[in-house]
Design a protein around this motif. Structure first.
Motif, mmCIF file in Angstrom:
data_model
loop_
_atom_site.group_PDB
_atom_site.id
_atom_site.type_symbol
_atom_site.label_atom_id
_atom_site.label_comp_id
_atom_site.label_asym_id
_atom_site.label_seq_id
_atom_site.Cartn_x
_atom_site.Cartn_y
_atom_site.Cartn_z
ATOM 1 N N LEU A 127 31.651 36.061 41.183
ATOM 2 C CA LEU A 127 32.581 35.023 40.756
ATOM 3 C C LEU A 127 33.967 35.770 40.223
ATOM 4 O O LEU A 127 33.903 37.053 39.915
ATOM 5 C CB LEU A 127 32.070 34.445 39.363
ATOM 6 C CG LEU A 127 30.726 33.834 39.704
ATOM 7 C CD1 LEU A 127 30.088 33.326 38.413
ATOM 8 C CD2 LEU A 127 30.824 32.543 40.407
ATOM 9 N N TYR A 176 36.300 33.896 35.340
ATOM 10 C CA TYR A 176 34.832 33.188 34.823
ATOM 11 C C TYR A 176 34.594 33.035 33.283
ATOM 12 O O TYR A 176 34.794 34.031 32.626
ATOM 13 C CB TYR A 176 33.591 33.806 35.523
ATOM 14 C CG TYR A 176 32.325 33.302 35.208
ATOM 15 C CD1 TYR A 176 32.054 32.053 35.802
ATOM 16 C CD2 TYR A 176 31.319 33.850 34.089
ATOM 17 C CE1 TYR A 176 30.730 31.497 35.206
ATOM 18 C CE2 TYR A 176 30.176 33.238 33.806
ATOM 19 C CZ TYR A 176 29.864 32.138 34.366
ATOM 20 O OH TYR A 176 28.430 31.649 34.014
ATOM 21 N N HIS A 196 32.568 27.354 33.144
ATOM 22 C CA HIS A 196 32.188 27.424 34.302
ATOM 23 C C HIS A 196 30.700 27.596 34.694
ATOM 24 O O HIS A 196 30.305 27.350 35.999
ATOM 25 C CB HIS A 196 32.984 28.474 35.346
ATOM 26 C CG HIS A 196 34.320 28.451 34.868
ATOM 27 N ND1 HIS A 196 34.990 29.593 34.404
ATOM 28 C CD2 HIS A 196 35.504 27.444 35.062
ATOM 29 C CE1 HIS A 196 36.255 29.336 34.398
ATOM 30 N NE2 HIS A 196 36.318 27.951 34.702
ATOM 31 N N PRO A 251 30.448 37.622 37.457
ATOM 32 C CA PRO A 251 31.896 37.798 37.635
ATOM 33 C C PRO A 251 32.097 39.458 38.470
ATOM 34 O O PRO A 251 31.217 40.264 38.158
ATOM 35 C CB PRO A 251 32.588 37.800 36.391
ATOM 36 C CG PRO A 251 31.642 37.897 35.225
ATOM 37 C CD PRO A 251 30.432 37.455 35.954
#
Length: 186
Positions: free
Chosen positions: A57, A61, A66, A103
């Motif tokens: 990600l 993020y 999310h 992420p």
């Protein structure tokens, strides 16, 4: 050639499954890359393979904003792939596992730990996640991760030595006259 063809079909199935789920969920709120590992990433998938995948990600993020979207996407994709015959990974190396849905900064932390502390579990994860391939999403996000990892290991002789020693633990099945030994029973 056969394994490459099977891998191409596998990638096409995964891409279609992801796209169908995004069509149902709506567009992703931030950039992401859906990654595969293992045999599919190496293009040597066989007819009966399990899932090895992850979500990379963007650092934009935010779990609150999310998290639900990507959790739902990952779980539904894994379920759909299982229904298509790609069984769940016995080691739970799938994007449906929150650990493998992170992420960029978290992925860099993982690789940094694996490279700088090459203990057995770290080497195992290294061998899984060094064979990554982006099958859907932001390819540039994946390339940035890949370049960072290459820079991390480039001059790390200790890690490379541990990785080489680990690879030597898996002996190729060679018999007399250096021919491959094949199983007689499927």
């Amino acid at each position: 050639d056969i394994a490459y063809s099977i891998s191409s079909v596998g990638r096409a199935i995964i891409q279609k499954v992801i796209q169908l789920n995004i069509d149902m969920l709506g567009p992703a709120p931030i950039p992401f890359a859906y990654l595969v590992a293992g045999s599919l990433a190496r293009n040597d998938q066989t007819a009966h393979s399990d899932q090895d995948n992850a979500l990379l990600l963007s650092d934009e993020y935010d779990e609150q904003l999310h998290g639900a979207y990507f959790s739902q996407l990952a779980k539904q994709v894994s379920t759909d792939l299982d229904e298509c015959g790609y069984i769940y990974c016995p080691g739970d190396v799938m994007a449906s596992n929150e650990k493998w849905r992170q992420p960029m900064k978290k992925w860099l932390t993982y690789f940094n730990q694996w490279v700088n502390s090459p203990e057995p579990m770290a080497l195992m994860y290294s061998t899984i996640f060094f064979d990554l391939r982006c099958v859907y999403g932001d390819f540039n996000l994946f390339k940035a991760l890949q370049q960072s990892v290459k820079d991390m290991i480039k001059n790390n002789r200790i890690f490379l030595a541990f990785l080489a020693a680990n690879a030597q633990q898996n002996k190729p099945p060679l018999g007399l006259f250096r021919r491959f030994v094949l199983e007689k029973h499927g």
